[in-house]
Design a protein around this motif. Structure first.
Motif, PDB file in Angstrom:
ATOM      1  N   LEU A  69       0.836  -1.204   0.000  1.00 48.66           N
ATOM      2  CA  LEU A  69       0.000   0.000   0.000  1.00 48.66           C
ATOM      3  C   LEU A  69       0.872   1.256   0.000  1.00 48.66           C
ATOM      4  O   LEU A  69       0.580   2.220  -0.718  1.00 48.66           O
TER       5      LEU A  69
ATOM      6  N   LEU B  64       2.367   1.566  -3.472  1.00 51.48           N
ATOM      7  CA  LEU B  64       1.323   2.009  -4.402  1.00 51.48           C
ATOM      8  C   LEU B  64       1.051   3.507  -4.237  1.00 51.48           C
ATOM      9  O   LEU B  64       0.932   4.238  -5.225  1.00 51.48           O
ATOM     10  N   THR B  65       0.993   3.968  -3.005  1.00 54.57           N
ATOM     11  CA  THR B  65       0.767   5.397  -2.745  1.00 54.57           C
ATOM     12  C   THR B  65       1.909   6.228  -3.317  1.00 54.57           C
ATOM     13  O   THR B  65       1.676   7.243  -3.984  1.00 54.57           O
TER      14      THR B  65
ATOM     15  N   ALA C  87      -5.372   5.660  -2.225  1.00 50.61           N
ATOM     16  CA  ALA C  87      -4.321   4.866  -1.576  1.00 50.61           C
ATOM     17  C   ALA C  87      -3.798   5.563  -0.325  1.00 50.61           C
ATOM     18  O   ALA C  87      -3.573   4.918   0.706  1.00 50.61           O
ATOM     19  N   SER C  88      -3.627   6.884  -0.391  1.00 51.75           N
ATOM     20  CA  SER C  88      -3.116   7.603   0.788  1.00 51.75           C
ATOM     21  C   SER C  88      -4.144   7.599   1.917  1.00 51.75           C
ATOM     22  O   SER C  88      -3.775   7.493   3.088  1.00 51.75           O
TER      23      SER C  88
END
Length: 156
Positions: A4, A7-8, A62-63
């Motif tokens: 994650l 991805l962010t 994502a964030s």
């Protein structure tokens, strides 16, 4: 958590690429006449939104998910919140200041531009510049977060 965070960072970097391009182009574009500036708006930037816009929405989501995932880590939470807030504000700036200019000017020709077209151009350009700065801050915050690590003993 690592996926994650990665991805962010990647989505933030990809969305920043278009915003940073706008920032670098801005000094020259502020010197262009109405026909050239409008031509660029109508021909060069549609792809920016289709690619970078998707990345930007992904970075915001994502964030936000990362904020939830990392909420119990006091060292990481402020950086995560900073990144998420910068990305959310960046997205809001697009809808408040950029999208209305796109809607007003994209269908026009140089002959049909309103007399105050430079005000609209400046709104568009400076909104994109502020978006680039916020995305740079968000990326720096994401990168700082990645240095904190996933180990709870390091994050507390």
């Amino acid at each position: 958590m690592k996926i994650l965070r990665f991805l962010t960072i990647m989505l933030t970097a990809l969305s920043l690429s278009a915003a940073f391009a706008h920032l670098l182009e801005m000094p020259a574009k502020l010197q262009y006449d109405d026909a050239l500036w409008l031509h660029l708006l109508q021909t060069l930037y549609p792809t920016f939104g289709k690619v970078s816009g998707v990345c930007e929405i992904g970075a915001v989501i994502a964030s936000a998910l990362l904020v939830v995932a990392i909420r119990k880590r006091p060292k990481a939470l402020p950086w995560t919140l900073l990144a998420a807030l910068c990305l959310a504000v960046t997205h809001a700036i697009f809808w408040i200041w950029v999208a209305p200019v796109n809607a007003a000017l994209l269908p026009l020709s140089p002959d049909t531009l309103p007399p105050d077209w430079t005000r609209l151009r400046d709104q568009w350009e400076f909104a994109h510049a502020s978006r680039a700065i916020l995305q740079i801050i968000a990326l720096a915050a994401c990168r700082t977060l990645s240095g904190i690590g996933d180990n709870h003993s390091q994050a507390n």
